[in-house]
Design a protein around this motif. Structure first.
Motif, PDB file in Angstrom:
ATOM      1  N   PHE A 251       0.866  -1.174   0.000  1.00  0.00           N
ATOM      2  CA  PHE A 251       0.000   0.000   0.000  1.00  0.00           C
ATOM      3  C   PHE A 251       0.906   1.229   0.000  1.00  0.00           C
ATOM      4  O   PHE A 251       1.497   1.582   1.019  1.00  0.00           O
ATOM      5  CB  PHE A 251      -0.925  -0.048   1.216  1.00  0.00           C
ATOM      6  N   GLN A 252       1.023   1.856  -1.167  1.00  0.00           N
ATOM      7  CA  GLN A 252       2.104   2.804  -1.408  1.00  0.00           C
ATOM      8  C   GLN A 252       1.688   4.264  -1.329  1.00  0.00           C
ATOM      9  O   GLN A 252       2.506   5.154  -1.570  1.00  0.00           O
ATOM     10  CB  GLN A 252       2.748   2.501  -2.765  1.00  0.00           C
ATOM     11  N   LYS A 253       0.443   4.531  -0.994  1.00  0.00           N
ATOM     12  CA  LYS A 253      -0.005   5.906  -0.801  1.00  0.00           C
ATOM     13  C   LYS A 253      -0.389   6.124   0.656  1.00  0.00           C
ATOM     14  O   LYS A 253      -0.958   5.234   1.284  1.00  0.00           O
ATOM     15  CB  LYS A 253      -1.206   6.220  -1.701  1.00  0.00           C
ATOM     16  N   PRO A 254      -0.093   7.302   1.213  1.00  0.00           N
ATOM     17  CA  PRO A 254      -0.520   7.605   2.587  1.00  0.00           C
ATOM     18  C   PRO A 254      -1.944   8.156   2.578  1.00  0.00           C
ATOM     19  O   PRO A 254      -2.571   8.315   1.532  1.00  0.00           O
ATOM     20  CB  PRO A 254       0.478   8.668   3.019  1.00  0.00           C
ATOM     21  N   GLY A 255      -2.441   8.445   3.771  1.00  0.00           N
ATOM     22  CA  GLY A 255      -3.724   9.133   3.881  1.00  0.00           C
ATOM     23  C   GLY A 255      -4.884   8.230   4.242  1.00  0.00           C
ATOM     24  O   GLY A 255      -5.024   7.128   3.696  1.00  0.00           O
ATOM     25  N   VAL A 256      -5.722   8.715   5.150  1.00  0.00           N
ATOM     26  CA  VAL A 256      -6.872   7.948   5.609  1.00  0.00           C
ATOM     27  C   VAL A 256      -7.860   7.710   4.465  1.00  0.00           C
ATOM     28  O   VAL A 256      -8.472   6.635   4.370  1.00  0.00           O
ATOM     29  CB  VAL A 256      -7.555   8.672   6.790  1.00  0.00           C
TER      30      VAL A 256
ATOM     31  N   LEU B  84      -6.785   4.719   2.503  1.00  0.00           N
ATOM     32  CA  LEU B  84      -7.049   3.491   3.242  1.00  0.00           C
ATOM     33  C   LEU B  84      -8.529   3.129   3.187  1.00  0.00           C
ATOM     34  O   LEU B  84      -8.885   1.953   2.970  1.00  0.00           O
ATOM     35  CB  LEU B  84      -6.601   3.642   4.697  1.00  0.00           C
ATOM     36  N   LEU B  85      -9.413   4.105   3.353  1.00  0.00           N
ATOM     37  CA  LEU B  85     -10.842   3.827   3.306  1.00  0.00           C
ATOM     38  C   LEU B  85     -11.273   3.331   1.920  1.00  0.00           C
ATOM     39  O   LEU B  85     -12.128   2.444   1.813  1.00  0.00           O
ATOM     40  CB  LEU B  85     -11.635   5.078   3.694  1.00  0.00           C
ATOM     41  N   ARG B  86     -10.659   3.885   0.877  1.00  0.00           N
ATOM     42  CA  ARG B  86     -10.957   3.391  -0.475  1.00  0.00           C
ATOM     43  C   ARG B  86     -10.486   1.942  -0.632  1.00  0.00           C
ATOM     44  O   ARG B  86     -11.162   1.126  -1.282  1.00  0.00           O
ATOM     45  CB  ARG B  86     -10.307   4.290  -1.533  1.00  0.00           C
ATOM     46  N   CYS B  87      -9.342   1.620  -0.027  1.00  0.00           N
ATOM     47  CA  CYS B  87      -8.835   0.240  -0.077  1.00  0.00           C
ATOM     48  C   CYS B  87      -9.765  -0.715   0.651  1.00  0.00           C
ATOM     49  O   CYS B  87     -10.042  -1.822   0.169  1.00  0.00           O
ATOM     50  CB  CYS B  87      -7.432   0.171   0.528  1.00  0.00           C
ATOM     51  N   LEU B  88     -10.251  -0.305   1.811  1.00  0.00           N
ATOM     52  CA  LEU B  88     -11.162  -1.159   2.569  1.00  0.00           C
ATOM     53  C   LEU B  88     -12.472  -1.367   1.818  1.00  0.00           C
ATOM     54  O   LEU B  88     -13.057  -2.466   1.842  1.00  0.00           O
ATOM     55  CB  LEU B  88     -11.420  -0.560   3.951  1.00  0.00           C
ATOM     56  N   THR B  89     -12.938  -0.333   1.128  1.00  0.00           N
ATOM     57  CA  THR B  89     -14.135  -0.470   0.304  1.00  0.00           C
ATOM     58  C   THR B  89     -13.874  -1.432  -0.856  1.00  0.00           C
ATOM     59  O   THR B  89     -14.711  -2.286  -1.175  1.00  0.00           O
ATOM     60  CB  THR B  89     -14.579   0.891  -0.241  1.00  0.00           C
ATOM     61  N   ALA B  90     -12.704  -1.313  -1.478  1.00  0.00           N
ATOM     62  CA  ALA B  90     -12.340  -2.213  -2.579  1.00  0.00           C
ATOM     63  C   ALA B  90     -12.279  -3.662  -2.100  1.00  0.00           C
ATOM     64  O   ALA B  90     -12.644  -4.586  -2.835  1.00  0.00           O
ATOM     65  CB  ALA B  90     -11.003  -1.796  -3.179  1.00  0.00           C
ATOM     66  N   LEU B  91     -11.818  -3.871  -0.863  1.00  0.00           N
ATOM     67  CA  LEU B  91     -11.750  -5.218  -0.304  1.00  0.00           C
ATOM     68  C   LEU B  91     -13.134  -5.857  -0.245  1.00  0.00           C
ATOM     69  O   LEU B  91     -13.289  -7.058  -0.510  1.00  0.00           O
ATOM     70  CB  LEU B  91     -11.128  -5.172   1.097  1.00  0.00           C
ATOM     71  N   LEU B  92     -14.148  -5.076   0.084  1.00  0.00           N
ATOM     72  CA  LEU B  92     -15.514  -5.599   0.170  1.00  0.00           C
ATOM     73  C   LEU B  92     -15.979  -6.184  -1.158  1.00  0.00           C
ATOM     74  O   LEU B  92     -16.802  -7.109  -1.193  1.00  0.00           O
ATOM     75  CB  LEU B  92     -16.476  -4.499   0.606  1.00  0.00           C
ATOM     76  N   PHE B  93     -15.443  -5.659  -2.265  1.00  0.00           N
ATOM     77  CA  PHE B  93     -15.867  -6.091  -3.595  1.00  0.00           C
ATOM     78  C   PHE B  93     -14.799  -6.941  -4.302  1.00  0.00           C
ATOM     79  O   PHE B  93     -14.936  -7.238  -5.489  1.00  0.00           O
ATOM     80  CB  PHE B  93     -16.212  -4.869  -4.452  1.00  0.00           C
ATOM     81  N   GLY B  94     -13.744  -7.319  -3.577  1.00  0.00           N
ATOM     82  CA  GLY B  94     -12.700  -8.147  -4.172  1.00  0.00           C
ATOM     83  C   GLY B  94     -11.881  -7.448  -5.235  1.00  0.00           C
ATOM     84  O   GLY B  94     -11.397  -8.091  -6.169  1.00  0.00           O
ATOM     85  N   ARG B  95     -11.698  -6.121  -5.083  1.00  0.00           N
ATOM     86  CA  ARG B  95     -11.010  -5.342  -6.119  1.00  0.00           C
ATOM     87  C   ARG B  95      -9.757  -4.643  -5.588  1.00  0.00           C
ATOM     88  O   ARG B  95      -9.342  -3.617  -6.117  1.00  0.00           O
ATOM     89  CB  ARG B  95     -11.967  -4.302  -6.694  1.00  0.00           C
ATOM     90  N   MET B  96      -9.174  -5.205  -4.550  1.00  0.00           N
ATOM     91  CA  MET B  96      -8.023  -4.559  -3.929  1.00  0.00           C
ATOM     92  C   MET B  96      -6.888  -4.315  -4.926  1.00  0.00           C
ATOM     93  O   MET B  96      -6.285  -3.239  -4.955  1.00  0.00           O
ATOM     94  CB  MET B  96      -7.521  -5.401  -2.767  1.00  0.00           C
ATOM     95  N   GLU B  97      -6.594  -5.311  -5.745  1.00  0.00           N
ATOM     96  CA  GLU B  97      -5.457  -5.188  -6.655  1.00  0.00           C
ATOM     97  C   GLU B  97      -5.717  -4.227  -7.809  1.00  0.00           C
ATOM     98  O   GLU B  97      -4.791  -3.890  -8.553  1.00  0.00           O
ATOM     99  CB  GLU B  97      -5.072  -6.574  -7.188  1.00  0.00           C
ATOM    100  N   GLN B  98      -6.946  -3.773  -7.961  1.00  0.00           N
ATOM    101  CA  GLN B  98      -7.258  -2.787  -9.001  1.00  0.00           C
ATOM    102  C   GLN B  98      -7.066  -1.358  -8.517  1.00  0.00           C
ATOM    103  O   GLN B  98      -7.158  -0.415  -9.304  1.00  0.00           O
ATOM    104  CB  GLN B  98      -8.699  -2.974  -9.470  1.00  0.00           C
ATOM    105  N   MET B  99      -6.776  -1.203  -7.233  1.00  0.00           N
ATOM    106  CA  MET B  99      -6.617   0.129  -6.663  1.00  0.00           C
ATOM    107  C   MET B  99      -5.318   0.784  -7.120  1.00  0.00           C
ATOM    108  O   MET B  99      -4.243   0.163  -7.069  1.00  0.00           O
ATOM    109  CB  MET B  99      -6.604   0.045  -5.131  1.00  0.00           C
ATOM    110  N   ASP B 100      -5.408   2.044  -7.576  1.00  0.00           N
ATOM    111  CA  ASP B 100      -4.217   2.831  -7.863  1.00  0.00           C
ATOM    112  C   ASP B 100      -3.504   3.107  -6.541  1.00  0.00           C
ATOM    113  O   ASP B 100      -4.096   3.659  -5.614  1.00  0.00           O
ATOM    114  CB  ASP B 100      -4.617   4.143  -8.528  1.00  0.00           C
ATOM    115  N   GLY B 101      -2.257   2.699  -6.447  1.00  0.00           N
ATOM    116  CA  GLY B 101      -1.517   2.849  -5.202  1.00  0.00           C
ATOM    117  C   GLY B 101      -1.289   1.545  -4.473  1.00  0.00           C
ATOM    118  O   GLY B 101      -0.593   1.513  -3.451  1.00  0.00           O
ATOM    119  N   VAL B 102      -1.892   0.437  -4.980  1.00  0.00           N
ATOM    120  CA  VAL B 102      -1.661  -0.896  -4.421  1.00  0.00           C
ATOM    121  C   VAL B 102      -0.880  -1.713  -5.443  1.00  0.00           C
ATOM    122  O   VAL B 102      -1.347  -1.927  -6.565  1.00  0.00           O
ATOM    123  CB  VAL B 102      -2.986  -1.617  -4.080  1.00  0.00           C
ATOM    124  N   ALA B 103       0.325  -2.133  -5.069  1.00  0.00           N
ATOM    125  CA  ALA B 103       1.145  -2.979  -5.937  1.00  0.00           C
ATOM    126  C   ALA B 103       1.009  -4.420  -5.478  1.00  0.00           C
ATOM    127  O   ALA B 103       0.998  -4.700  -4.280  1.00  0.00           O
ATOM    128  CB  ALA B 103       2.606  -2.547  -5.877  1.00  0.00           C
TER     129      ALA B 103
END
Length: 291
Positions: free
Chosen positions: A215-220, A223-242
């Motif tokens: 998780f290569q970007k800072p900021g709450v 993180l909240l966008r990442c947690l939302t993406a996790l709910l839909f199984g799209r974590m690896e599609q997030m800009d800022g997640v390698a």
């Protein structure tokens, strides 16, 4: 079939009735059962290491932490079985293991074994995942009393309490020797996280590699966008997640006494040296499991 059953009475608030049904079904299927109740942290590992003959299969009855303890005590060549009764049962979800005790017993006796390669964190095995940063803070801050009484609610409360800390610490992660920076990291052996959530579609528990999510970007807000993406199984599609495959990972930070979590329990402090274990473990799954 000789089976050693390791039962953690603290996992999930205790499931004695389910345990009795599970053992009764094993015995109905002509298995010879040795049952052991754990008495505290790492007791399962100590007990198994003290036994010269562990049988054909050791079954962990509890959560992922119980399975981790069994994994670290099981002898080479002995199969690992899982009957999930704990708060979080990520491995059971990953392997599509049944929740009902009679069906779980039939998998142990009548199913098949697949070879799964664990990883080692500072020398100790883990089978599903380890994490640093936000992921580890959450596990480290879980109220064990609330966990025992209310299960996953304890993790939800801990997640809320740790959100504002995200981004305050930077980590250096070397992925097969390639240095990268991040604000949190999860090293996973499988796709699932927290039970039914899909963390990584690239991971494969049957492959002798781990998947590293940085998780290569800072900021709450991030993180909240990442947690939302996790709910839909799209974590690896997030800009800022390698997301990268690896056989060896090292993690460090310049400041702070930072915790590590492995298989949902606290697992020491940084630095972390993670390597794929050279010795796979036979794990019992249903005949219908697609390997």
């Amino acid at each position: 079939m000789n089976i050693t059953v390791i039962y953690n009475p603290a996992a999930g608030g205790g499931r004695e009735a389910l345990l009795c049904r599970f053992v009764a079904e094993l015995e109905r299927l002509n298995a010879r059962v040795t049952l052991y109740h754990t008495t505290g942290p790492n007791d399962a590992t100590r007990y198994l290491q003290s036994r010269e003959d562990q049988g054909d299969c050791v079954v962990a009855v509890g959560g992922d932490g119980t399975t981790n303890e069994v994994l670290n005590g099981i002898a080479p060549g002995v199969a690992l079985g899982v009957f999930a009764t704990g708060t979080a049962n990520v491995l059971a979800k990953e392997l599509a293991l049944p929740k009902k005790p009679e069906a779980a017993a039939r998998v142990v006796v009548q199913g098949k074994s697949v070879m799964i390669t664990p990883a080692r964190l500072n020398g100790r095995r883990f089978i599903m995942m380890c994490g640093i940063g936000y992921d580890a803070w959450v596990v480290d801050a879980v109220d064990l009393g609330i966990k025992e009484r209310f299960g996953k609610l304890a993790y939800a409360l801990s997640m809320l309490s740790q959100i504002r800390r995200y981004g305050e610490q930077r980590y250096r992660v070397a992925v097969d020797g390639r240095p990268l920076d991040c604000f949190s990291a999860i090293v996973t052996n499988g796709k699932h996280y927290g039970g039914s959530f899909v963390l990584s579609r690239e991971a494969n528990i049957l492959r002798p590699q781990v998947q590293v999510l940085l998780f290569q970007k800072p900021g709450v807000r991030f993180l909240l966008r990442c947690l939302t993406a996790l709910l839909f199984g799209r974590m690896e599609q997030m800009d800022g997640v390698a997301s990268l495959r690896a056989e060896q990972v090292t993690i460090s930070c310049e400041t702070g006494d930072e915790p590590i979590q492995a298989d949902g329990d606290p697992a020491g402090r940084l630095p972390a040296d993670i390597v794929v274990d050279p010795e796979p473990v036979p794990v019992r799954v249903a005949d219908t499991f697609n390997s």
